[in-house]
Write an enzyme that holds these catalytic residues in place. Structure first.
Site, PDB file in Angstrom:
ATOM      1  N   GLN A 130       3.941   2.577   5.605  1.00 39.27           N
ATOM      2  CA  GLN A 130       4.176   1.200   6.010  1.00 39.27           C
ATOM      3  C   GLN A 130       4.404   1.376   7.582  1.00 39.27           C
ATOM      4  O   GLN A 130       4.362   0.247   8.120  1.00 39.27           O
ATOM      5  CB  GLN A 130       5.446   0.810   5.354  1.00 39.27           C
ATOM      6  N   HIS A 151       9.254   2.332  -6.104  1.00 44.27           N
ATOM      7  CA  HIS A 151       8.712   1.440  -5.360  1.00 44.27           C
ATOM      8  C   HIS A 151       7.977   2.480  -4.155  1.00 44.27           C
ATOM      9  O   HIS A 151       6.950   2.201  -3.657  1.00 44.27           O
ATOM     10  CB  HIS A 151       9.525   0.212  -5.020  1.00 44.27           C
ATOM     11  N   GLU A 152       8.900   2.908  -3.587  1.00 43.15           N
ATOM     12  CA  GLU A 152       8.562   3.874  -2.254  1.00 43.15           C
ATOM     13  C   GLU A 152       7.496   4.887  -2.606  1.00 43.15           C
ATOM     14  O   GLU A 152       6.732   5.130  -2.038  1.00 43.15           O
ATOM     15  CB  GLU A 152       9.891   4.392  -1.632  1.00 43.15           C
ATOM     16  N   CYS A 199       9.138  -6.504  -0.346  1.00 46.86           N
ATOM     17  CA  CYS A 199       8.280  -5.572   0.276  1.00 46.86           C
ATOM     18  C   CYS A 199       8.266  -5.611   1.699  1.00 46.86           C
ATOM     19  O   CYS A 199       7.885  -6.686   1.948  1.00 46.86           O
ATOM     20  CB  CYS A 199       7.163  -5.115  -0.270  1.00 46.86           C
ATOM     21  N   LEU A 200       8.760  -5.139   2.621  1.00 46.53           N
ATOM     22  CA  LEU A 200       8.824  -5.253   4.020  1.00 46.53           C
ATOM     23  C   LEU A 200       7.133  -5.306   4.553  1.00 46.53           C
ATOM     24  O   LEU A 200       6.968  -6.089   5.570  1.00 46.53           O
ATOM     25  CB  LEU A 200       9.168  -3.946   4.939  1.00 46.53           C
ATOM     26  N   GLY A 203      14.494   0.238   1.673  1.00 45.23           N
ATOM     27  CA  GLY A 203      13.394   1.401   1.695  1.00 45.23           C
ATOM     28  C   GLY A 203      12.499   1.048   2.616  1.00 45.23           C
ATOM     29  O   GLY A 203      12.059   0.216   2.909  1.00 45.23           O
ATOM     30  N   HIS A 206       4.105   3.609  -2.613  1.00 41.45           N
ATOM     31  CA  HIS A 206       3.475   3.475  -1.351  1.00 41.45           C
ATOM     32  C   HIS A 206       2.801   4.722  -0.979  1.00 41.45           C
ATOM     33  O   HIS A 206       1.925   4.524  -0.272  1.00 41.45           O
ATOM     34  CB  HIS A 206       4.652   3.041  -0.352  1.00 41.45           C
TER      35      HIS A 206
HETATM   36 ZN   LIG Z   1       7.441  -1.911   0.032  1.00 37.94          ZN
END
Ligand SMILES: [Zn+2]
Length: 191
Positions: A54, A151-152, A109-110, A49, A155
């Site tokens: 991000q 999670h997304e 998480c990226l 995701g 963000h």
């Molecule tokens: Zn993340």
């Protein structure tokens, strides 16, 4: 298409509340290009995701999805291993938990590279949002897909998965994750 630079924890864009997307702008070439670039970026970094903050865009938009391993039929989010998530473009999401069930499972998480931790999330949710054609849709999701959507969506409100953890005892670097927790360092993709 282009691979975009991913913001890392500490960048203020990850802590800001993203603004709603004007539904009339969704079908514009610029916005469609942004969606394509986000998919390409997510796939380049092998994420499951990626939310617009991000990649330094303060918009309520995320993309998600990857194909499961052929030999892994566990798609209910109950165990380890890689689980498939449908390809999704999600704009202006609203999520409502279905029932009170909360499950704890691993997340990465990226924007927090090479760290994993166990995060409690609603087991089932109802997602309401716009798709990339500017149409309203609803999706009932459970297991790992529900986890990724939560999670997304976090963000978009400046929330990172650390904030949702009830204990930091499971925080682990990826190398140690593979060595001491699962035996498979790649078994939880970042989001
Ligand atoms: Zn993340």
């Amino acid at each position: 298409m282009a691979i975009l630079k991913v913001a890392r924890m500490g960048h203020p864009v990850l802590r800001a509340r993203a603004r709603a997307v004007d539904p009339a702008a969704i079908t514009s070439p610029r916005f469609q290009q942004l969606i394509d670039d986000m998919f390409e970026t997510m796939q380049e970094y092998q994420g499951v995701g990626l939310a617009a903050p991000q990649i330094h865009e303060g918009l309520r938009l995320f993309v998600a999805g990857f194909a499961p391993d052929d030999d892994d039929e566990d798609d209910d989010g109950g165990g380890g291993g890689q689980r498939g998530v449908p390809l999704l473009t999600v704009i202006n999401p609203e999520i409502t938990p279905i029932g009170d069930d909360v499950v704890e499972d691993w997340e990465g998480c990226l924007s927090i590279p090479d760290i994993r931790g166990r995060v409690p999330r609603a087991r089932q949710i109802l997602l309401r949002a716009y798709d990339r054609k500017g149409r309203r849709f609803e999706l009932k999701a459970g297991g790992f897909t529900a986890r990724v959507i939560q999670h997304e969506t976090d963000h978009l409100d400046g929330v990172l998965f650390f904030d949702r953890m009830t204990s930091f005892e499971t925080l682990t670097f990826l190398d140690e994750f593979g060595r001491y927790w699962t035996g498979d360092a790649d078994s939880v993709k970042a989001e």
